[in-house]
Design a protein around this motif. Structure first.
Motif, PDB file in Angstrom:
ATOM      1  N   PHE A 162       0.854  -1.180   0.000  1.00 13.11           N
ATOM      2  CA  PHE A 162       0.000   0.000   0.000  1.00 13.11           C
ATOM      3  C   PHE A 162       0.893   1.234   0.000  1.00 13.11           C
ATOM      4  N   GLN A 163       0.400   2.311  -0.586  1.00 10.75           N
ATOM      5  CA  GLN A 163       1.096   3.592  -0.475  1.00 10.75           C
ATOM      6  C   GLN A 163       0.372   4.430   0.568  1.00 10.75           C
ATOM      7  N   GLY A 164       1.035   4.699   1.671  1.00  9.00           N
ATOM      8  CA  GLY A 164       0.402   5.383   2.788  1.00  9.00           C
ATOM      9  C   GLY A 164      -0.207   4.389   3.763  1.00  9.00           C
ATOM     10  N   MET A 165      -0.425   4.845   4.987  1.00  8.10           N
ATOM     11  CA  MET A 165      -1.013   3.981   6.010  1.00  8.10           C
ATOM     12  C   MET A 165      -2.412   3.565   5.589  1.00  8.10           C
ATOM     13  N   GLY A 202      -5.108   3.256  10.086  1.00  9.08           N
ATOM     14  CA  GLY A 202      -5.142   4.649  10.489  1.00  9.08           C
ATOM     15  C   GLY A 202      -6.276   4.946  11.450  1.00  9.08           C
ATOM     16  N   ALA A 203      -7.459   4.368  11.180  1.00  8.73           N
ATOM     17  CA  ALA A 203      -8.610   4.592  12.060  1.00  8.73           C
ATOM     18  C   ALA A 203      -8.340   4.048  13.452  1.00  8.73           C
ATOM     19  N   LEU A 204      -7.788   2.843  13.533  1.00  9.98           N
ATOM     20  CA  LEU A 204      -7.497   2.256  14.842  1.00  9.98           C
ATOM     21  C   LEU A 204      -6.406   3.031  15.570  1.00  9.98           C
ATOM     22  N   THR A 205      -5.473   3.596  14.822  1.00  8.92           N
ATOM     23  CA  THR A 205      -4.442   4.415  15.451  1.00  8.92           C
ATOM     24  C   THR A 205      -5.038   5.696  16.013  1.00  8.92           C
ATOM     25  N   VAL A 243      -2.850  18.840  23.351  1.00  6.49           N
ATOM     26  CA  VAL A 243      -1.932  19.215  22.270  1.00  6.49           C
ATOM     27  C   VAL A 243      -1.229  17.980  21.714  1.00  6.49           C
ATOM     28  N   ALA A 244      -0.761  17.095  22.600  1.00  2.43           N
ATOM     29  CA  ALA A 244      -0.100  15.865  22.152  1.00  2.43           C
ATOM     30  C   ALA A 244      -1.067  14.977  21.382  1.00  2.43           C
ATOM     31  N   THR A 245      -2.299  14.894  21.850  1.00  8.23           N
ATOM     32  CA  THR A 245      -3.319  14.099  21.152  1.00  8.23           C
ATOM     33  C   THR A 245      -3.569  14.633  19.757  1.00  8.23           C
ATOM     34  N   LEU A 246      -3.730  15.955  19.648  1.00 10.52           N
ATOM     35  CA  LEU A 246      -4.013  16.558  18.346  1.00 10.52           C
ATOM     36  C   LEU A 246      -2.854  16.364  17.380  1.00 10.52           C
ATOM     37  N   LEU A 247      -1.630  16.563  17.849  1.00 11.94           N
ATOM     38  CA  LEU A 247      -0.465  16.391  16.980  1.00 11.94           C
ATOM     39  C   LEU A 247      -0.334  14.951  16.498  1.00 11.94           C
ATOM     40  N   ALA A 248      -0.598  13.992  17.398  1.00 10.64           N
ATOM     41  CA  ALA A 248      -0.522  12.583  17.007  1.00 10.64           C
ATOM     42  C   ALA A 248      -1.599  12.238  15.981  1.00 10.64           C
ATOM     43  N   ILE A 249      -2.789  12.808  16.149  1.00  6.95           N
ATOM     44  CA  ILE A 249      -3.879  12.573  15.189  1.00  6.95           C
ATOM     45  C   ILE A 249      -3.518  13.157  13.825  1.00  6.95           C
ATOM     46  N   LEU A 250      -2.988  14.372  13.813  1.00  5.25           N
ATOM     47  CA  LEU A 250      -2.593  14.992  12.549  1.00  5.25           C
ATOM     48  C   LEU A 250      -1.457  14.209  11.889  1.00  5.25           C
ATOM     49  N   GLY A 251      -0.534  13.696  12.700  1.00  4.55           N
ATOM     50  CA  GLY A 251       0.544  12.878  12.145  1.00  4.55           C
ATOM     51  C   GLY A 251       0.022  11.605  11.507  1.00  4.55           C
ATOM     52  N   THR A 252      -0.974  10.994  12.128  1.00  3.36           N
ATOM     53  CA  THR A 252      -1.589   9.790  11.559  1.00  3.36           C
ATOM     54  C   THR A 252      -2.285  10.110  10.247  1.00  3.36           C
ATOM     55  N   ALA A 253      -2.994  11.239  10.202  1.00  2.39           N
ATOM     56  CA  ALA A 253      -3.656  11.650   8.964  1.00  2.39           C
ATOM     57  C   ALA A 253      -2.635  11.868   7.853  1.00  2.39           C
ATOM     58  N   GLY A 261       2.396   2.005  14.381  1.00  3.76           N
ATOM     59  CA  GLY A 261       2.184   3.043  13.380  1.00  3.76           C
ATOM     60  C   GLY A 261       3.433   3.847  13.099  1.00  3.76           C
ATOM     61  N   ALA A 262       4.303   4.003  14.112  1.00  2.00           N
ATOM     62  CA  ALA A 262       5.533   4.767  13.927  1.00  2.00           C
ATOM     63  C   ALA A 262       6.677   3.921  13.389  1.00  2.00           C
ATOM     64  N   VAL A 263       6.720   2.647  13.785  1.00  2.35           N
ATOM     65  CA  VAL A 263       7.858   1.793  13.419  1.00  2.35           C
ATOM     66  C   VAL A 263       7.777   1.326  11.965  1.00  2.35           C
ATOM     67  N   ILE A 264       6.575   0.995  11.504  1.00  2.00           N
ATOM     68  CA  ILE A 264       6.437   0.491  10.128  1.00  2.00           C
ATOM     69  C   ILE A 264       6.989   1.483   9.106  1.00  2.00           C
ATOM     70  N   PRO A 265       6.667   2.797   9.190  1.00  2.07           N
ATOM     71  CA  PRO A 265       7.268   3.729   8.239  1.00  2.07           C
ATOM     72  C   PRO A 265       8.793   3.780   8.323  1.00  2.07           C
ATOM     73  N   LEU A 266       9.345   3.616   9.536  1.00  2.00           N
ATOM     74  CA  LEU A 266      10.796   3.627   9.677  1.00  2.00           C
ATOM     75  C   LEU A 266      11.415   2.433   8.965  1.00  2.00           C
ATOM     76  N   PHE A 267      10.809   1.251   9.127  1.00  2.00           N
ATOM     77  CA  PHE A 267      11.311   0.069   8.434  1.00  2.00           C
ATOM     78  C   PHE A 267      11.172   0.226   6.924  1.00  2.00           C
ATOM     79  N   ALA A 268      10.037   0.794   6.487  1.00  3.28           N
ATOM     80  CA  ALA A 268       9.821   0.987   5.055  1.00  3.28           C
ATOM     81  C   ALA A 268      10.850   1.956   4.479  1.00  3.28           C
ATOM     82  N   THR A 269      11.141   3.030   5.212  1.00  5.66           N
ATOM     83  CA  THR A 269      12.139   4.000   4.751  1.00  5.66           C
ATOM     84  C   THR A 269      13.525   3.376   4.702  1.00  5.66           C
TER      85      THR A 269
END
Length: 285
Positions: A168-171, A176-179, A191-201, A257-265
């Motif tokens: 897939f391209q992108g989460m 993403g919904a479960l995250t 603030v931390a909640t909002l930033l994490a939600i925006l990062g997931t989006a 959610g954070a580790v998978i992109p790191l492995f992909a990169t």
């Protein structure tokens, strides 16, 4: 419910009925396959998640009810329904590959995903912004809109872009919904909640590659969903250690959610380096 061609076209193209039998079966494109039925189960779960979020969390808050247990049960039920939607989404693809899929299967899948993994989690974020003590309602509403639009854009891109098999391209929108709901359930500062939600989006519309859940990965995903349901049930019924178990499960979802992109990169960087080595080796005499 089935509708024959004569019911839908009699008033529009009467001359076409002269060459058709009145008892002719509806065209194959209008019949639901087994995979389509699972997809509709996905949409139903998403809609019911919105229902429980409204009746069990939002309405008691607006009416001044202090029944925290009811809100906890309803929140758990809503998230479990989203998890069930993810199970339906997983199995409708497997069934479609093993059996036949109707021509409208892809459209049904996108529409159902929009309800279960776009509207339901976005609405969950919106209600969180209304009921949480330290939340800002309008800012949370903006975050909810971003989540919804990210899923809309992701599903539209998925329909238009051809990707290499197995990725897939992108989460993926179920992940993403479960995250997103895991972030809310962790009860972090606003603030931390909002930033994490925006990062997931952002991850949902990014170009980061995610493996498709097939074979052992599909089994692992299903096992994780079942475990998450158990954690939610323990939390909903106020079992000893239920809150800690829930926080552990939600934190694990965020870590994945954070580790998978790191492995992909890292894999893309290694592939790039290997290709450069091969190109240099091919240029040598």
């Amino acid at each position: 419910m089935t509708v024959s061609d004569s019911d839908t076209q009699a008033g529009w193209v009467p001359e076409a009925d002269e060459d058709e039998d009145s008892g002719e079966e509806m065209p194959l494109s209008m019949r639901l396959s087994i995979a389509d039925t699972l997809t509709l189960g996905n949409a139903t779960c998403g809609f019911m998640a919105v229902y429980f979020t409204t009746t069990g969390i939002l309405i008691p808050h607006l009416t001044g009810s202090d029944e925290s247990g009811m809100a906890r049960h309803s929140a758990a039920t809503a998230v479990i329904l989203m998890l069930c939607a993810a199970v339906f989404d997983l199995f409708d693809g497997l069934v479609a590959r093993k059996l036949r899929s109707s021509p409208m299967g892809a459209e049904l899948d996108n529409l159902s995903d929009l309800i279960s993994f776009g509207l339901a989690p976005a609405y969950f974020v919106l209600v969180y912004g209304m009921v949480a003590d330290d939340a800002h309602q309008r800012v949370a509403a903006l975050g909810a809109v971003v989540v919804l639009l990210a899923v809309v854009l992701r599903l539209a891109r998925f329909s238009c872009v051809t990707l290499k098999d197995g990725m897939f391209q992108g989460m993926p929108s179920p992940f993403g919904a479960l995250t997103v709901v895991s972030i809310v359930l962790l009860e972090l500062p606003f603030v931390a909640t909002l930033l994490a939600i925006l990062g997931t989006a952002w991850l949902m519309v990014s170009r980061v590659e995610y493996p498709k859940p097939r074979g052992p990965l599909a089994v692992a995903m299903l096992s994780w969903i079942v475990a998450a349901m158990g954690l939610l049930a323990a939390w909903a019924f106020d079992a000893p250690g239920g809150q800690l178990l829930l926080q552990t499960g939600c934190a694990l979802q965020l870590v994945l959610g954070a580790v998978i992109p790191l492995f992909a990169t890292a894999r893309r960087v290694n592939n790039f380096r290997d290709n450069r080595r091969e190109a240099r080796a091919a240029q040598l005499p």
